[in-house]
Design an enzyme around this catalytic site. Structure first.
Site, PDB file in Angstrom:
ATOM      1  N   GLU A 274      -1.436  -1.386  -4.970  1.00 37.35           N
ATOM      2  CA  GLU A 274      -2.653  -0.636  -5.254  1.00 37.35           C
ATOM      3  C   GLU A 274      -2.401   0.372  -6.365  1.00 37.35           C
ATOM      4  OE1 GLU A 274      -6.198   1.543  -2.767  1.00 37.35           O
ATOM      5  OE2 GLU A 274      -4.173   1.726  -1.985  1.00 37.35           O
TER       6      GLU A 274
ATOM      7  N   ASP B  65      -2.532   0.928   7.353  1.00 41.75           N
ATOM      8  CA  ASP B  65      -1.744   0.786   6.127  1.00 41.75           C
ATOM      9  C   ASP B  65      -1.289  -0.660   5.926  1.00 41.75           C
ATOM     10  OD1 ASP B  65      -1.632   3.599   5.172  1.00 41.75           O
ATOM     11  OD2 ASP B  65      -0.653   3.908   7.092  1.00 41.75           O
TER      12      ASP B  65
ATOM     13  N   ASP C 256       0.892  -1.166   0.000  1.00 46.73           N
ATOM     14  CA  ASP C 256       0.000   0.000   0.000  1.00 46.73           C
ATOM     15  C   ASP C 256       0.925   1.209   0.000  1.00 46.73           C
ATOM     16  OD1 ASP C 256      -2.288   1.642   0.232  1.00 46.73           O
ATOM     17  OD2 ASP C 256      -2.036   1.718   2.410  1.00 46.73           O
TER      18      ASP C 256
END
Length: 179
Positions: A66, A138, A7
């Site tokens: 992502e 996160d 992430d």
């Protein structure tokens, strides 16, 4: 085989490592790369170095990250994209195949709804992986990215059923893989 989920962020980059050698993904590690530098170039170098260290320690076979989403602040989106690029280049330099997933796709795969909030993602990641404690946001997002990639590897990502609904297919949710 291990999947490293990332992430990306220019201040905090979450990571999650899953073992997918069995039908039920198993938690290996998660956490955050906390960026200390103020200069953008140095922050990007720290993202690269952190991801490189994770690859050296865990030796994943695949890398998932992502995709960039557009936020209201264009400058933040650009910095996020640069941090993401740094992580992708690191994975590519280590010979890892890179897979990318959009935020809605990740939320859909893990929670059953594309508009889930961070708390819902944290809750579902904790439940799916049977964790004793809830990972930091996160890190949970990175684990969700790795879970999404595991879904994709099994051909479940676009089957249309990720929530509690069960169809006649053999396995359509992570709960179907739980012992």
């Amino acid at each position: 085989m291990l999947i490293l989920g990332i992430d990306p962020g220019s201040r905090i980059t979450g990571y999650g490592v899953l073992d997918v050698t069995t039908p039920t993904p198993r938690y290996v590690a998660s956490g955050c790369i906390r960026i200390q530098a103020d200069d953008l170039a140095q922050r990007l170098a720290q993202v690269y170095a952190g991801v490189s260290e994770l690859i050296a320690v865990h030796a994943p076979g695949e890398f998932a990250i992502e995709q960039v989403f557009m936020s209201k602040n264009a400058d933040s989106a650009l910095k996020l994209g640069q941090a993401r690029g740094s992580a992708i280049v690191c994975a590519a330099n280590h010979g890892l195949p890179v897979s990318e997933y959009g935020p809605r796709q990740i939320k859909q795969a893990v929670t059953g709804g594309g508009a889930a909030d961070k708390a819902q993602v944290q809750h579902m990641v904790t439940a799916i992986l049977g964790l004793s404690a809830t990972p930091q946001a996160d890190a949970a997002d990175a684990l969700a990215i790795a879970l999404t990639h595991a879904h994709a590897r099994l051909g479940l990502l676009n089957k249309g059923s990720f929530g509690g609904h069960r169809s006649r297919r053999k396995a359509n949710t992570w709960r179907d893989f739980r012992p």
